[in-house]
Motif scaffolding. Sequence first.
Motif, mmCIF file in Angstrom:
data_model
loop_
_atom_site.group_PDB
_atom_site.id
_atom_site.type_symbol
_atom_site.label_atom_id
_atom_site.label_comp_id
_atom_site.label_asym_id
_atom_site.label_seq_id
_atom_site.Cartn_x
_atom_site.Cartn_y
_atom_site.Cartn_z
ATOM 1 N N GLN A 240 0.821 -1.199 0.000
ATOM 2 C CA GLN A 240 0.000 0.000 0.000
ATOM 3 C C GLN A 240 0.860 1.256 0.000
ATOM 4 O OE1 GLN A 240 -2.483 0.160 3.483
ATOM 5 N NE2 GLN A 240 -0.775 0.390 4.902
ATOM 6 N N LYS A 242 0.043 5.386 0.876
ATOM 7 C CA LYS A 242 -0.928 6.382 1.317
ATOM 8 C C LYS A 242 -0.351 7.787 1.139
ATOM 9 C CE LYS A 242 -3.344 3.537 4.747
ATOM 10 N NZ LYS A 242 -3.773 3.433 6.161
ATOM 11 N N ASN A 243 -1.243 8.707 0.761
ATOM 12 C CA ASN A 243 -0.876 10.122 0.620
ATOM 13 C C ASN A 243 0.292 10.316 -0.339
ATOM 14 O OD1 ASN A 243 -2.821 10.889 2.616
ATOM 15 N ND2 ASN A 243 -1.373 10.241 4.210
ATOM 16 N N ASP A 271 -4.302 7.082 -2.976
ATOM 17 C CA ASP A 271 -4.138 5.996 -2.014
ATOM 18 C C ASP A 271 -4.250 4.717 -2.834
ATOM 19 O OD1 ASP A 271 -3.856 7.632 0.175
ATOM 20 O OD2 ASP A 271 -5.984 7.565 0.713
ATOM 21 N N ARG A 273 -3.702 0.314 -2.888
ATOM 22 C CA ARG A 273 -3.453 -0.960 -2.218
ATOM 23 C C ARG A 273 -3.574 -2.090 -3.236
ATOM 24 N NH1 ARG A 273 -7.579 -1.389 2.639
ATOM 25 N NH2 ARG A 273 -8.981 -0.609 1.007
#
Length: 326
Positions: A240, A242-243, A271, A273
């Motif tokens: 993943q 994020k940001n 984001d 995943r």
Amino acid sequence: IVPYLFKDQITDKLESLANEKIDAKVSFDEIGLSLFKHFPALTVYAKNVNVVNKKAQFASANVVKAERVSAGVNFYSLLKGKIVLDAVYLDEADLNLEIDSKGHANFNILKPSHKTADTAQTEFNIKRVVIKKTNISYNDRSTFLKFKVQDLNYKGIGDLSADLFDLNSNVKIKSFDFSLNGVDYVRSKPINAEIVTYIDAKAHKFKFERNVIRIKNFPFSFNGYFAFIKGGYDFDLRMQSKNSTLEEMLSLVPPAYDRWREEMTITGNIDFRIFAKGKYMQDQSEKPVVSADLQINNGAITYKKIKDPLKDINISAKAQVKDLDI
């Protein structure tokens, strides 16, 4: 001065041990002892090391070619008449790792263990591995997977002599290439990583616990496990980011799209995943499942060949591929 009194004892036993343990031709120009190369550690070293596996099914006979290979020696063990090796250092090496179509590896060169006088007086208690300026070529002809690593600098800390242990790794790679079934997916990408891996040496299983990785400009983390099994691989991996930015993610596009990517200006946040789970077997009897979840917010793309840019890109998408044919 005192360690040099043991020089002949150490070098003679390690030469004997190499011939006894390795099912390949091992050669080197010089072997010696140093207090300064990896100060304050006492190390025994060999220069211009070559390990050759001449079995006919492998394209490359040279498994290892290194400017210098060193092993850390516990000084206090020498006073007791025993050699304890507690570190490994590899400098300016080329590693050619190959698996043939039937799953035989050219790097599977350790002979079955038989206790002798030399092995009884020599103990492997490796706690540190340091690799500098090393290249790796890996070709698995059973799964058509290839990768190349150029200018690897690595430091690993852990009890590698144990069957179960945590390995804390710092990795820097100048250039990484990856291909599958003849298709290039990654080419010439730098990698920086901090990785904590729980290793089950007997089961050949790796559990990724805390990992922060950056491939070129794209930062991400991943966890899960990967295991070598007879006829293939077993894995459950979760990655993943994020940001991150859309531009950072698209820096990883396959080489075939590099020119297209260079003609674009990209903004926006993401984001991301991805999950990969299952077994991949050489005979295609089992295939993994891959799923992905992508969120893009406030994205914009400007392309040289299109007058009006794409603006206000907001995407929420999920996808799943069952029985992935890789």
